[in-house]
Design an enzyme around this catalytic site. Structure first.
Site, PDB file in Angstrom:
ATOM      1  N   ARG A  40       0.812  -1.220   0.000  1.00 28.65           N
ATOM      2  CA  ARG A  40       0.000   0.000   0.000  1.00 28.65           C
ATOM      3  C   ARG A  40       0.847   1.271   0.000  1.00 28.65           C
ATOM      4  O   ARG A  40       0.301   2.373  -0.047  1.00 28.65           O
ATOM      5  CB  ARG A  40      -0.958  -0.003   1.191  1.00 28.65           C
ATOM      6  CG  ARG A  40      -2.077  -1.024   1.005  1.00 28.65           C
ATOM      7  CD  ARG A  40      -3.231  -0.920   1.982  1.00 28.65           C
ATOM      8  NE  ARG A  40      -3.101   0.009   3.060  1.00 28.65           N
ATOM      9  CZ  ARG A  40      -2.931  -0.309   4.356  1.00 28.65           C
ATOM     10  NH1 ARG A  40      -2.862  -1.564   4.718  1.00 28.65           N
ATOM     11  NH2 ARG A  40      -2.848   0.629   5.274  1.00 28.65           N
ATOM     12  N   ASN A  41       2.164   1.138   0.051  1.00 28.25           N
ATOM     13  CA  ASN A  41       3.004   2.330  -0.019  1.00 28.25           C
ATOM     14  C   ASN A  41       2.904   2.897  -1.434  1.00 28.25           C
ATOM     15  O   ASN A  41       2.987   2.163  -2.414  1.00 28.25           O
ATOM     16  CB  ASN A  41       4.457   1.991   0.326  1.00 28.25           C
ATOM     17  CG  ASN A  41       5.284   3.233   0.569  1.00 28.25           C
ATOM     18  OD1 ASN A  41       5.443   4.066  -0.326  1.00 28.25           O
ATOM     19  ND2 ASN A  41       5.801   3.372   1.769  1.00 28.25           N
ATOM     20  N   GLN A  42       2.739   4.191  -1.532  1.00 30.63           N
ATOM     21  CA  GLN A  42       2.502   4.838  -2.828  1.00 30.63           C
ATOM     22  C   GLN A  42       3.785   5.308  -3.511  1.00 30.63           C
ATOM     23  O   GLN A  42       3.725   5.937  -4.570  1.00 30.63           O
ATOM     24  CB  GLN A  42       1.553   6.029  -2.623  1.00 30.63           C
ATOM     25  CG  GLN A  42       0.204   5.611  -2.092  1.00 30.63           C
ATOM     26  CD  GLN A  42      -0.654   6.785  -1.663  1.00 30.63           C
ATOM     27  OE1 GLN A  42      -0.169   7.781  -1.142  1.00 30.63           O
ATOM     28  NE2 GLN A  42      -1.948   6.670  -1.888  1.00 30.63           N
ATOM     29  N   PHE A  43       4.936   4.976  -2.964  1.00 29.70           N
ATOM     30  CA  PHE A  43       6.192   5.476  -3.507  1.00 29.70           C
ATOM     31  C   PHE A  43       6.358   5.186  -4.993  1.00 29.70           C
ATOM     32  O   PHE A  43       6.683   6.083  -5.777  1.00 29.70           O
ATOM     33  CB  PHE A  43       7.402   4.906  -2.747  1.00 29.70           C
ATOM     34  CG  PHE A  43       8.701   5.280  -3.385  1.00 29.70           C
ATOM     35  CD1 PHE A  43       9.242   6.529  -3.170  1.00 29.70           C
ATOM     36  CD2 PHE A  43       9.357   4.413  -4.241  1.00 29.70           C
ATOM     37  CE1 PHE A  43      10.426   6.910  -3.788  1.00 29.70           C
ATOM     38  CE2 PHE A  43      10.537   4.777  -4.861  1.00 29.70           C
ATOM     39  CZ  PHE A  43      11.074   6.024  -4.630  1.00 29.70           C
ATOM     40  N   SER A 141       4.961   8.873   1.356  1.00 26.61           N
ATOM     41  CA  SER A 141       4.288   7.881   0.515  1.00 26.61           C
ATOM     42  C   SER A 141       3.724   6.727   1.339  1.00 26.61           C
ATOM     43  O   SER A 141       3.063   5.852   0.818  1.00 26.61           O
ATOM     44  CB  SER A 141       5.270   7.337  -0.531  1.00 26.61           C
ATOM     45  OG  SER A 141       6.322   6.616   0.097  1.00 26.61           O
TER      46      SER A 141
END
Length: 165
Positions: A40-43, A141
């Site tokens: 789920r990290n948006q990086f 992120s």
């Protein structure tokens, strides 16, 4: 229990122009030995937009990292090691700063250091005070930082494009 956690090695090459610094990798990243491994990290979506590669998140990790380095973007963290239970920055105790100034000294084309989140900015700005390099604070992120939408975060992250041209 607060076990001591250590950062991943820097992902850089000598010609990078932008260095993105997190604080300390979370549990998923440390377990995988990969930057921004939490699903789920948006990086990867954010940095994919920066380098003009919207499909970046769907690619295998090594390909993602290769594209990032080819676009002259490097990764590392501001904290070399710390005690932490879980993945939250607020749980970091007894941090040991990463030798950021030493790394930056080896990057002659570096134009910008971007901090992925407030903890990274607070820690990194202490170590990096060179007037020739832009220091930019970005919204985190992390999935724990849900105060801003992906679209809002993306708007801030796109400022990095200026330093890649």
């Amino acid at each position: 229990m607060n076990l001591r956690k250590a950062a991943l090695p820097p992902a850089v090459r000598p010609d990078i122009r932008v260095l993105v610094l997190g604080s300390l990798p979370g549990e998923a990243s440390l377990a995988a030995g990969r930057y921004y491994a939490h699903p789920r990290n948006q990086f990867w979506a954010l940095i994919g937009a920066v380098i003009g590669m919207e499909t970046l998140p769907a690619q295998p990790y090594e390909a993602r990292l290769g594209h990032l380095l080819e676009a002259r973007v490097g990764l590392w963290d501001t904290i070399a090691s710390a005690q932490r239970s879980g993945s939250l920055d607020s749980a970091i105790r007894a941090p040991e700063a990463a030798p950021l100034a030493d790394l930056v000294a080896t990057l002659p084309d570096l134009r910008c250091v971007a901090f992925n989140g407030a903890k990274a900015a607070r820690t990194g700005r202490i170590a990096l005070q060179r007037p020739t390099i832009a220091l930019i604070d970005l919204p985190s992120s992390s999935p724990a930082h849900a105060a801003r939408s992906l679209a809002e975060k993306r708007e801030h992250w796109l400022r990095l494009q200026h330093f890649l041209g």
